[in-house]
Design an enzyme around this catalytic site. Structure first.
Site, PDB file in Angstrom:
ATOM      1  N   ASN A   1      42.161 -24.748  -2.624  1.00  0.00           N
ATOM      2  CA  ASN A   1      43.364 -25.573  -2.753  1.00  0.00           C
ATOM      3  C   ASN A   1      44.627 -24.731  -2.616  1.00  0.00           C
ATOM      4  O   ASN A   1      45.595 -25.130  -1.965  1.00  0.00           O
ATOM      5  CB  ASN A   1      43.380 -26.276  -4.112  1.00  0.00           C
ATOM      6  CG  ASN A   1      42.363 -27.394  -4.213  1.00  0.00           C
ATOM      7  OD1 ASN A   1      41.787 -27.810  -3.223  1.00  0.00           O
ATOM      8  ND2 ASN A   1      42.136 -27.873  -5.422  1.00  0.00           N
TER       9      ASN A   1
ATOM     10  N   ARG B   1      38.732 -37.738  10.006  1.00  0.00           N
ATOM     11  CA  ARG B   1      37.908 -36.559   9.733  1.00  0.00           C
ATOM     12  C   ARG B   1      36.456 -37.022   9.692  1.00  0.00           C
ATOM     13  O   ARG B   1      36.103 -37.860   8.869  1.00  0.00           O
ATOM     14  CB  ARG B   1      38.256 -35.914   8.392  1.00  0.00           C
ATOM     15  CG  ARG B   1      39.703 -35.496   8.235  1.00  0.00           C
ATOM     16  CD  ARG B   1      39.910 -34.750   6.903  1.00  0.00           C
ATOM     17  NE  ARG B   1      41.308 -34.723   6.509  1.00  0.00           N
ATOM     18  CZ  ARG B   1      42.220 -33.879   6.981  1.00  0.00           C
ATOM     19  NH1 ARG B   1      41.862 -32.994   7.890  1.00  0.00           N
ATOM     20  NH2 ARG B   1      43.468 -33.919   6.557  1.00  0.00           N
TER      21      ARG B   1
ATOM     22  N   ARG C   1      45.407 -32.765  10.084  1.00  0.00           N
ATOM     23  CA  ARG C   1      45.594 -31.352   9.767  1.00  0.00           C
ATOM     24  C   ARG C   1      44.274 -30.666   9.411  1.00  0.00           C
ATOM     25  O   ARG C   1      43.502 -31.145   8.600  1.00  0.00           O
ATOM     26  CB  ARG C   1      46.584 -31.196   8.616  1.00  0.00           C
ATOM     27  CG  ARG C   1      46.873 -29.739   8.276  1.00  0.00           C
ATOM     28  CD  ARG C   1      47.891 -29.613   7.165  1.00  0.00           C
ATOM     29  NE  ARG C   1      49.245 -29.765   7.649  1.00  0.00           N
ATOM     30  CZ  ARG C   1      50.162 -30.533   7.074  1.00  0.00           C
ATOM     31  NH1 ARG C   1      49.841 -31.259   6.029  1.00  0.00           N
ATOM     32  NH2 ARG C   1      51.388 -30.588   7.553  1.00  0.00           N
TER      33      ARG C   1
ATOM     34  N   HIS D   1      45.979 -43.008   9.913  1.00  0.00           N
ATOM     35  CA  HIS D   1      45.258 -42.585   8.714  1.00  0.00           C
ATOM     36  C   HIS D   1      44.398 -43.710   8.150  1.00  0.00           C
ATOM     37  O   HIS D   1      43.669 -43.518   7.179  1.00  0.00           O
ATOM     38  CB  HIS D   1      46.275 -42.094   7.663  1.00  0.00           C
ATOM     39  CG  HIS D   1      45.671 -41.359   6.524  1.00  0.00           C
ATOM     40  ND1 HIS D   1      45.714 -41.831   5.226  1.00  0.00           N
ATOM     41  CD2 HIS D   1      45.016 -40.174   6.462  1.00  0.00           C
ATOM     42  CE1 HIS D   1      45.116 -40.973   4.419  1.00  0.00           C
ATOM     43  NE2 HIS D   1      44.681 -39.962   5.143  1.00  0.00           N
TER      44      HIS D   1
ATOM     45  N   TYR E   1      33.606 -37.372  -2.647  1.00  0.00           N
ATOM     46  CA  TYR E   1      34.870 -38.067  -2.908  1.00  0.00           C
ATOM     47  C   TYR E   1      34.589 -39.503  -3.340  1.00  0.00           C
ATOM     48  O   TYR E   1      33.703 -40.161  -2.805  1.00  0.00           O
ATOM     49  CB  TYR E   1      35.736 -38.128  -1.636  1.00  0.00           C
ATOM     50  CG  TYR E   1      36.254 -36.824  -1.105  1.00  0.00           C
ATOM     51  CD1 TYR E   1      35.829 -35.598  -1.617  1.00  0.00           C
ATOM     52  CD2 TYR E   1      37.168 -36.801  -0.059  1.00  0.00           C
ATOM     53  CE1 TYR E   1      36.311 -34.409  -1.103  1.00  0.00           C
ATOM     54  CE2 TYR E   1      37.657 -35.612   0.465  1.00  0.00           C
ATOM     55  CZ  TYR E   1      37.215 -34.417  -0.060  1.00  0.00           C
ATOM     56  OH  TYR E   1      37.689 -33.240   0.454  1.00  0.00           O
TER      57      TYR E   1
ATOM     58  N   ARG F   1      45.788 -38.413  -9.071  1.00  0.00           N
ATOM     59  CA  ARG F   1      45.010 -37.177  -9.061  1.00  0.00           C
ATOM     60  C   ARG F   1      45.877 -35.954  -8.795  1.00  0.00           C
ATOM     61  O   ARG F   1      45.724 -34.926  -9.441  1.00  0.00           O
ATOM     62  CB  ARG F   1      43.912 -37.240  -7.993  1.00  0.00           C
ATOM     63  CG  ARG F   1      43.157 -35.919  -7.845  1.00  0.00           C
ATOM     64  CD  ARG F   1      42.064 -36.011  -6.813  1.00  0.00           C
ATOM     65  NE  ARG F   1      42.548 -36.390  -5.496  1.00  0.00           N
ATOM     66  CZ  ARG F   1      43.073 -35.544  -4.606  1.00  0.00           C
ATOM     67  NH1 ARG F   1      43.237 -34.269  -4.911  1.00  0.00           N
ATOM     68  NH2 ARG F   1      43.463 -35.963  -3.418  1.00  0.00           N
TER      69      ARG F   1
END
EC number: 2.7.4.1
Length: 688
Positions: free
Chosen positions: A45, A375, A405, A435, A468, A564
């Site tokens: 991260n 992704r 990205r 997105h 996730y 989050r």
């Protein structure tokens, strides 16, 4: 109250989130190996923070200084450096603590000075067989351009080659992308001990094998270092250049982008530090961090468990949605046509989505498939299904987001492969990322075209669907599927007017609808009607939306936030946000789904969305939020949200001080929300 005190800087809020990750590494109730893996997540991260957020701040500072404007950004830079330094010190302490704890469990991560004779011989053989072919020293000469040579976020050993009073320098790349970072060594007595060594230390031990015969030297000393580059790129528009060509060019530009962070072993000699700083053109705005002996802890995300089963989390087998297994349904389309289906990962298996697309690829009744990818997994079965569908004569359209990205290179690869297979591939307009998480399957049934849609909060990615939390809504409801069709038309023709009655679509209507819904809650509160706003987000930083929530709180609307990551809003400010409660949960799964709930006078509106409350998501990306029209599914999401807000184990307060205080349990029962949600969904599937 000054305006600056109404908002937390998003960069500091992001660092506070990563400190919550570090709390998980410190949490002794977590299994030992999982704690070590949280150190890897923290490190990964932080790398991304420097590539993106720190790099953006650096650019802002340079621009503001050129314009002679105020020094707020420079002051923020100092606060960031201070906060990261403090967290890194805690990180080092935790790492040493976990090494001791592993030793108590007979797992030993040893260095090159702790090897037995047998292990030394084994390592030299391992080096020659597996490692040597990947090692080529980079000699640092006056004309060496390290910015050109060095890879972003790779660990290197900076080597002193000492001969008398003369010192030469070289760099060795640690090839952890080709050889495992953690290597199991032959056990020594007692046999229950499990020794491991880092790849870094194998190279340190084998320095003689690398340099002998090519250099005369009295001594070789090695020190670790790492450089992080700015991850942004410029899309230089040329009349004849396609977006794919522009992205390919821009990715090459990223490979040689300016460094923004330089981390080095703290006992590295000053002369070597200065040589590297000069060669890497490290400026006074960049982050220069003296660190420990090891960098790239992100590899610790995959730290192997060579010990007992209780050193890792107890597995939670992914659940099948029992509706798809009903005997009366011949295929997934029959099940979805009967009623909407809601999947919640990683509790549910992602296999249902993969299977539906596989069926669509050869079903004679299927006419067309449209899907957008942002992704996808490295070996994506979804891509395979789209290629098979094209081979089977279906009309297949895949919208590939080339500007995702860190996934740009992979998506360029997929775009080429799909195009070669005859799939119609389209891209977003530059500057307008897609997105949303959509697919639309058109099927001929009884002489009519029936459409099946997917609207989700997460990516079509088999790997992340195991890690996730995300929702997938599968529906044949024409009210929704017709509007998903319009979204795809909008993607193909982004400048043609389009309207929506049910879906919230950025950049078309999201901001207007969100403002209207918050304002409706304010009006209801003022009229004594039921009011309330509950949001589950990754990030909440758009000032316009934050101000609307402040206005709602000031009008007596209860606001519950579960955020989050970044949260610019400050709860519990007197007269401004007294009615806002904000928490964050970090646990074994990454909380990724976005849910918007509005009380709406007692007739709750529940939306699932791909969009966070960030300016880019609301105004500059194509995002989709769908209302849940099925009361049964709406209640299911409300139940899950209630469980999350009842967490007494992993929930922390979001506050002005960025303290990350755990929500006190008091006399309430112990609730670990993610485990409770698993049990809740399991019971639902058993009762279907």
């Amino acid at each position: 109250m000054g305006q600056e005190k109404l908002y937390i800087e998003k960069e500091l809020s992001w660092l506070s989130f990563n400190e919550r990750v570090l709390q998980e590494a410190a949490d002794k109730s977590n299994p030992l190996i999982e704690r070590m893996r949280f150190l890897g997540i923290y490190s990964n991260n932080l790398d991304e923070f420097y590539k993106v957020r720190f790099a953006e701040l650096k650019r802002r500072i340079i621009i503001s200084e050129e314009q002679g404007s105020n020094s707020h950004s420079r002051h923020l830079l100092g606060k960031i450096q201070s906060r990261v330094l403090k967290a890194d010190q805690e990180f080092d302490g935790l790492y040493n603590e976990l090494l001791l704890e592993m030793a108590r469990n007979q797992i030993f991560l040893i260095n090159e000075r702790q090897l037995s004779v047998n292990q030394q011989n084994w390592l030299r053989h391992y080096f020659k067989q597996y490692l040597r072919q990947h090692i080529t020293p980079i000699l640092i000469n006056p004309d060496t351009d390290l910015v050109q040579f060095l890879k972003d976020d790779y660990t290197y050993l900076a080597v002193e080659i000492i001969r008398g009073d003369t010192i030469r320098y070289a760099l060795l790349e640690i090839p952890s992308d080709k050889v495992p970072r953690f290597v199991n060594l032959p056990p020594e007595a007692p046999r229950r001990r499990k020794p491991m060594i880092l790849l870094d230390n194998i190279l340190r031990y084998c320095l003689d094998d690398i340099f002998k015969g090519f250099f005369d030297y009295d001594a070789l000393n090695a020190y670790s270092m790492k450089m992080t580059r700015d991850a942004e790129y410029d899309l230089v528009h040329e009349m004849e250049a396609s977006l794919m060509e522009l992205m390919s060019s821009s990715l090459k530009q990223r490979l040689t982008a300016e460094p923004v962070r330089f981390v080095y072993q703290r006992d590295m000699p000053n002369a070597l530090v200065e040589v590297l700083r000069e060669k890497l053109t490290i400026s006074r705005y960049d982050s220069i961090v003296p660190g420990g002996r090891y960098h790239n802890f992100k590899d610790f995300i995959n730290f192997p468990n060579v010990g007992k089963a209780n050193l890792v989390n107890k597995p939670l087998p992914r659940l099948r949605h029992i509706w798809f297994d009903k005997a009366q349904f011949r295929n997934g389309f029959d099940a979805i046509r009967e009623r909407d289906v809601l999947l919640y990962y990683p509790y549910h298996t992602f296999e249902h989505v993969l299977e539906l697309l596989r069926q669509a690829s050869f079903d004679p009744s299927v006419l067309a498939i449209k899907i957008n990818i942002y992704r996808v997994a490295k070996d994506s079965r979804i891509i395979d299904s789209m290629i098979h569908a094209a081979h089977n004569g279906k009309k297949v359209t895949v919208v590939v987001e080339l500007q995702a990205r860190f996934d740009e290179e992979a998506n360029i690869h997929w775009a080429k492969r799909l195009t070669e297979a005859g799939v119609h591939v389209i891209f977003s307009a530059p500057g307008l990322k897609i997105h949303a998480k959509l697919f639309l399957i058109s099927r001929k049934e009884n002489g009519e075209v029936v459409r099946y849609a997917h609207i989700g909060t997460g990516n079509f990615n088999e790997k992340t669907a195991r890690l996730y939390t995300d929702y997938s809504l599968l529906t044949a409801d024409a009210r929704i599927t017709n509007e998903v069709r319009r979204v795809f038309n909008f993607i193909e023709n982004p400048y043609r007017p389009v309207t929506f009655d049910y879906l919230m679509v950025s950049p078309q209507n999201s901001r207007r609808l969100l403002y209207e819904m918050v304002d409706r809650e304010i009006a209801n509160a003022q009229q004594g009607l039921p009011s309330g706003i509950t949001l589950k987000l990754n990030n909440l930083v758009d000032k316009g939306l934050v101000d609307r929530l402040y206005a709602a709180s000031s009008s007596g609307v209860p606001v519950n936030l579960l955020v989050r990551g970044m949260c610019s809003l400050i709860p519990n400010l007197e007269g401004i946000s007294d009615n806002i409660r904000a928490i964050s949960i970090v646990d074994r799964y990454l909380e990724h789904d976005r849910v918007y709930i509005f009380e709406n006078g007692g007739d709750k509106k529940v939306y699932l969305s791909s969009a966070d409350w960030m300016t880019r998501n609301i105004d500059y990306r194509i995002e989709v939020a769908t209302p849940l029209l099925d009361p049964r599914l709406k209640q299911r999401v409300l139940d899950i949200i209630d469980i999350l807000f009842s967490d007494t184990v992993k929930a922390r307060y979001i506050d002005k001080e960025l303290s990350n205080r755990y929500v006190p349990r008091g006399n309430r029962r112990k609730v670990r929300a993610q485990l409770a949600i698993y049990d809740y969904i399991k019971s639902l599937e058993q009762s279907e």
